[in-house]
Design a protein around this motif. Structure first.
Motif, PDB file in Angstrom:
ATOM      1  N   ARG A 101       0.669  -1.095  -0.058  1.00 40.14           N
ATOM      2  CA  ARG A 101      -0.049  -0.095   0.018  1.00 40.14           C
ATOM      3  C   ARG A 101       0.921   1.221   0.102  1.00 40.14           C
ATOM      4  O   ARG A 101       1.980   1.057   0.406  1.00 40.14           O
ATOM      5  N   THR A 102       0.429   2.242  -0.658  1.00 38.62           N
ATOM      6  CA  THR A 102       1.030   3.519  -0.671  1.00 38.62           C
ATOM      7  C   THR A 102       1.052   4.450   0.596  1.00 38.62           C
ATOM      8  O   THR A 102      -0.161   4.428   1.251  1.00 38.62           O
ATOM      9  N   THR A 103       2.060   4.867   1.010  1.00 41.50           N
ATOM     10  CA  THR A 103       1.937   6.013   2.192  1.00 41.50           C
ATOM     11  C   THR A 103       1.980   7.379   1.525  1.00 41.50           C
ATOM     12  O   THR A 103       1.840   8.282   2.294  1.00 41.50           O
ATOM     13  N   ASP A 161       7.011   6.175  -3.439  1.00 40.87           N
ATOM     14  CA  ASP A 161       6.801   5.803  -1.919  1.00 40.87           C
ATOM     15  C   ASP A 161       8.223   5.892  -1.555  1.00 40.87           C
ATOM     16  O   ASP A 161       8.524   6.242  -0.193  1.00 40.87           O
ATOM     17  N   ALA A 165       9.920   8.157   1.525  1.00 42.27           N
ATOM     18  CA  ALA A 165      10.250   7.817   3.034  1.00 42.27           C
ATOM     19  C   ALA A 165      12.012   8.278   3.069  1.00 42.27           C
ATOM     20  O   ALA A 165      12.444   7.895   4.274  1.00 42.27           O
TER      21      ALA A 165
ATOM     22  N   SER B 100      -3.997   2.546   6.260  1.00 37.54           N
ATOM     23  CA  SER B 100      -3.395   3.907   6.045  1.00 37.54           C
ATOM     24  C   SER B 100      -3.249   4.574   7.651  1.00 37.54           C
ATOM     25  O   SER B 100      -2.501   5.235   7.691  1.00 37.54           O
ATOM     26  N   ASP B 102      -1.711   2.746   9.818  1.00 40.58           N
ATOM     27  CA  ASP B 102      -0.306   2.594  10.145  1.00 40.58           C
ATOM     28  C   ASP B 102       0.769   3.452   9.446  1.00 40.58           C
ATOM     29  O   ASP B 102       1.595   3.946  10.170  1.00 40.58           O
ATOM     30  N   THR B 103       0.401   3.942   8.257  1.00 42.56           N
ATOM     31  CA  THR B 103       1.094   5.167   7.641  1.00 42.56           C
ATOM     32  C   THR B 103       1.193   6.242   8.499  1.00 42.56           C
ATOM     33  O   THR B 103       2.265   6.692   8.788  1.00 42.56           O
ATOM     34  N   THR B 106       3.415   6.411  11.581  1.00 43.06           N
ATOM     35  CA  THR B 106       4.803   6.542  11.236  1.00 43.06           C
ATOM     36  C   THR B 106       5.178   7.828  10.979  1.00 43.06           C
ATOM     37  O   THR B 106       6.499   8.105  10.491  1.00 43.06           O
ATOM     38  N   ARG B 107       4.390   8.818  10.940  1.00 45.44           N
ATOM     39  CA  ARG B 107       4.890  10.201  10.782  1.00 45.44           C
ATOM     40  C   ARG B 107       4.634  10.965  12.056  1.00 45.44           C
ATOM     41  O   ARG B 107       4.116  10.731  12.886  1.00 45.44           O
TER      42      ARG B 107
END
Lengths: 319, 271, 266
Positions: A101-103, A161, A165, B100, B102-103, B106-107
């Protein structure tokens, strides 16, 4: 000091299952040990492959390393802090890429996503431009910066992505299945980029993958996890020995013949004049080759290295 | 955790994310304006419905149309502002399901800021301005004193706070059951619809629960009674009119607690 | 039969979201309670407004809550799938299917409606029956049967209108604005915001003649016994005429869209 230090790391989940035996609606509480007493440490600049079959505990470990999930046992420090307690603080020092999945922000152009990340991570403008330029060149993203993420192909998105990161110069980059679904060319390019990143910036890499070619191309060190426990931690070469793996000598005889019989090797397959002999990977090939050549009329010989996939399968089946 | 620097940075971080979404929305102006106008029309028809009622009656629950317009406008502005500012919090379940969340974890930005600012929708200004117009119309015949002006402003801010708390608190349920996003609607939009009418249409027990149990009555009812210069029909003390900010603060504290519990549940089960 | 299979599949697809269904029933019920009291206050002032009494008004509110999702007043249902498939271009696959595309989507939408009726229709209705003495079930077999028939026609009418809105995606880049407008119109002119019978003239007559009256006002009037005998047949006939017109239009739009897709490749 080690960048990542896990001691006796454990994570237990409580799941409720319908009782299969009795005809009742009552659910049984059951403890599942997703990660169980795992100990390892990673030094700055290492490239480590973290592998294991599905459900072995890879994603659970990554979640604990990033602070998303609280461990239920053991100690864990990343860059000197406990991830789950200092998640937001640690976020500035790590980068995470989830292959599935994309961040990035789905509806926004790459450029907007990157600019927002610059602000969120408080990246100095000069440093940001420098990094963006570097990654855009290395990953060939130049023409894609104004395309909304949802219109990108899987490979393009993955490159976006990875850039996202890395913009804030993380000390460690976690990659969860980074090459999943990519074509051969994209995979190759991505591996090349990660090697460069590690060599030039000293970024520590920890990647989980199903594609063992990723490991062969990138990692000097492999950690194998199975059923939540550590099955192996060491070099890739060492893994071959551990797995009791075999090399294969492919012999093309001048004429068809019954199965070859030489000491130290055994025939696995015969097909016309061609025969496959296997012998231990840690033994020298020379005596086997000499023995075969001495007793048979040989047209051609070749040696196949053990397949890492077989090695790991072997390892799993023994543990 | 919530030390001073994190709190200080939060509004700025929220603004960055929101601004990015505004820019993205304005990239398609035609779409943006239709949605904005449609939003205003949808809520506007609500009021048209009430106005139509008044073609057959002169009072509803002993309140005239102008008086109801004050209730309607106040709750509409409060809900509209809360919805625009943090309505996206309803999408938690979606973030859980798609990963999302989880994403976001991590920010280096507080999760609540990220969830609330995600998909910030400027088009909700349509509904807010519609409510504001009704409020202005209601304000015309009122005999304004400095105290009434102050109570009106307090009502809007406190109402915003109360709906803010409802949005967050009831969305937290999705940390446990990810597909129950509609449940929060019963309290946010439901609370809004309920307070569009004078509470005199409800039985006494309902009004008591809307005061002490789920205190939406403080969004507009008690302050409005003061602004309109009316006695409380249920015999509640007149100082209830000034209690709204305290109620809002208490609810916000409860919502914060619910949020922390929800996030802790998520990070300790990963699902 | 194929269409039954399509309907069953959609029914099953919707039935996987248990949490959403329970939350939805709760929300419908909250709104039902609010509107019941508001209407009771109105009918307290004017006990014969619109030819209803207080009991009719409360019953009307709960029929409305039961039909809100069943008839998909706001939009949604398989027409949303269609709009999405037009946007992504997958619709080309639908166009080459050997069965009628409209029938395919309609069957799916009927499956969805059946699911919503059984859950979000019956849930609030049971609650209304428990909470409000004023809530009444249909008074005759004729009213009950007429209601069921009218409800099916309501779903088809709503489908036909939603179909037209979804097809706009063939020409518009983003149809969400139009979809929202259509939802607002439907909400108001179906009688969901306020019974059409208490609209002042000439709005009352106009609103009752529009297709949206099919969504709620017509089935509710049949349930309440306001339309009986020949009048009931006339009500159903009006629904039927609108369906014929709207489905015909939908077919025309689909044909020109198909030409567009075939000529321009999407």
């Amino acid at each position: 000091m080690a960048l990542i230090d896990a001691t006796d790391l454990s994570r237990t989940f409580v799941v409720r299952r319908k009782d299969a035996g009795r005809r009742s609606l009552r659910r049984r509480r059951e403890e599942v040990h997703a990660v169980h007493g795992v100990t390892f440490s990673v030094e700055p600049g290492e490239m480590v492959g973290y592998i294991g079959p599905n459900g072995a505990g890879k994603s659970t470990t990554i979640k604990m390393l990033t602070g998303i999930l609280v461990p239920t046992g053991g100690r864990l420090t990343v860059a000197g802090v406990e991830p789950s307690r200092h998640r937001t603080e640690l976020a500035r020092r790590i980068g995470v890429v989830f292959g599935q999945r994309t961040t990035l922000w789905w509806d926004l152009p790459l450029r907007d996503s990157f600019e927002l990340l610059q602000k969120i991570y408080a990246i100095e403008p000069a440093r940001y431009r420098e990094n963006l330029d570097a990654f855009v060149t290395l990953l060939e993203l130049g023409d894609l910066l104004d395309t909304p993420v949802r219109q990108l192909s899987l490979g393009q998105r993955m490159r976006g992505d990875i850039t996202a990161a890395l913009l804030h110069d993380p000390e460690v980059l976690y990659l969860d299945e980074p090459t999943i679904g990519l074509d051969v060319v994209s995979k190759g390019r991505l591996r090349e980029f990660l090697r460069t990143l590690n060599a030039e910036r000293g970024t520590t890499l920890l990647l989980t993958t199903h594609d063992l070619q990723d490991i062969e191309a990138l990692c000097d060190r492999v950690i194998v996890i199975d059923h939540g426990t550590l099955a192996y931690d060491g070099t890739l070469a060492g893994l071959h020995g551990r797995g009791g793996s075999m090399r294969t000598l492919v012999v093309d005889l001048v004429d068809e013949a019954p199965a070859i019989s030489v000491p130290g090797a055994s025939v696995r397959r015969v097909e016309g004049p061609r025969q496959w002999l296997s012998f231990p990977a840690d033994a020298s090939a020379a005596p086997v080759v000499a023995a075969v050549a001495a007793s048979y009329a040989v047209a051609d010989l070749s040696i196949q290295e053990p397949d890492i996939e077989d090695v790991i399968r072997e390892l799993y089946s023994r543990s | 955790m919530a030390d001073a620097s994190v709190v200080r940075a939060a509004p700025r971080q929220y603004a960055w994310i929101a601004l990015m979404w505004i820019r993205a929305a304005l990239a398609y102006p035609a779409s943006f304006w239709t949605l904005t106008v449609a939003g205003a029309i949808i809520t506007g028809l609500d009021f048209v419905g009430i106005a139509i009622m008044f073609t057959t009656i002169d009072t509803l629950g002993d309140f005239g149309l102008r008086e109801i317009a004050l209730l309607y406008g106040a709750t509409g502005v409060a809900l509209g502002l809360a919805d625009m500012a943090i309505g996206s919090v309803e999408q938690i379940g979606h973030h859980v399901r798609t990963g999302s969340l989880d994403t976001m974890l991590t920010r280096p930005v507080p999760l609540l800021v990220q969830v609330c600012a995600d998909r910030f929708a400027l088009r909700r200004l349509g509904r807010i301005s519609q409510s504001a117009v009704v409020l202005a119309w209601a304000a015309v015949p009122i005999d304004w004193t400095p105290a009434r002006v102050a109570v009106t402003l307090m009502m809007l801010v406190a109402g915003l706070g109360i709906f803010f708390a409802f949005f967050v608190a009831f969305s937290c349920i999705q940390f446990w059951t990810a597909d129950a996003s509609e449940l929060a609607n019963a309290f946010t939009y439901g609370g809004n619809t309920m307070t569009q009418y004078p509470l005199t249409v409800f039985p006494r027990e309902v009004v008591l629960s809307l005061t002490f149990l789920l205190p939406v009555a403080f969004v507009n009812w008690y302050p409005s009674l003061y602004v309109l210069g009316r006695e409380d029909p249920f015999g509640m003390p007149s100082w209830f009119a000034f209690l709204s900010p305290a109620v809002a603060l208490a609810l916000l504290a409860l919502a914060a607690l619910a949020w922390r519990t929800g996030v802790r549940h998520y990070t300790s089960t990963g699902s | 039969m194929l269409y039954v299979a399509v309907a069953t599949r959609t029914f099953r697809r919707y039935s996987t979201y248990v949490g959403a269904t329970v939350a939805g029933i709760f929300t419908n019920s909250v709104f039902g309670v609010i509107y019941s009291f508001a209407y009771l206050a109105l009918w307290d002032q004017r006990p014969d407004a619109g030819g209803y009494d207080g009991s009719d008004a409360v019953t009307y509110v709960w029929i409305g809550q039961a039909l809100l999702m069943t008839v998909a007043v706001w939009g949604g249902g398989t027409t949303d799938d269609l709009a999405e498939r037009i946007r992504t271009g997958d619709v080309a696959i639908d166009l080459y299917r050997p069965v009628g595309m409209m029938g395919w989507y309609l069957a799916g939408d009927l499956g969805r409606a059946a699911y919503h009726l059984l859950t979000r229709g019956i849930g609030p209705t049971v609650l209304a029956w428990l909470l409000f003495d004023q809530f009444d079930f249909p008074g005759s077999v004729q009213a009950a049967l007429g209601f069921v028939l009218s409800l099916v026609l309501a779903v088809v009418t709503s489908f036909a209108i939603r179909w037209l809105v979804a097809c706009s995606a063939f020409w518009l880049l983003d149809q969400s604005g139009l979809r929202m407008m259509a939802g607002a119109l439907a909400l108001f002119f179906s009688g969901m915001a306020l019974p059409l019978v208490i609209f002042p003239e000439p709005w009352r007559t106009i609103a009752l003649a529009l297709p949206w009256a099919s969504y709620l006002q017509t089935p509710a009037d049949i349930w309440l016994g306001k339309r009986e005998g020949l009048d009931l047949l006339a009500a159903l006939a009006q629904q039927g005429v609108w369906i014929a017109v709207l489905l015909g239009l939908g077919q025309l739009v689909l044909r020109s869209a198909t030409r567009k897709v075939v000529v321009q490749g999407g």
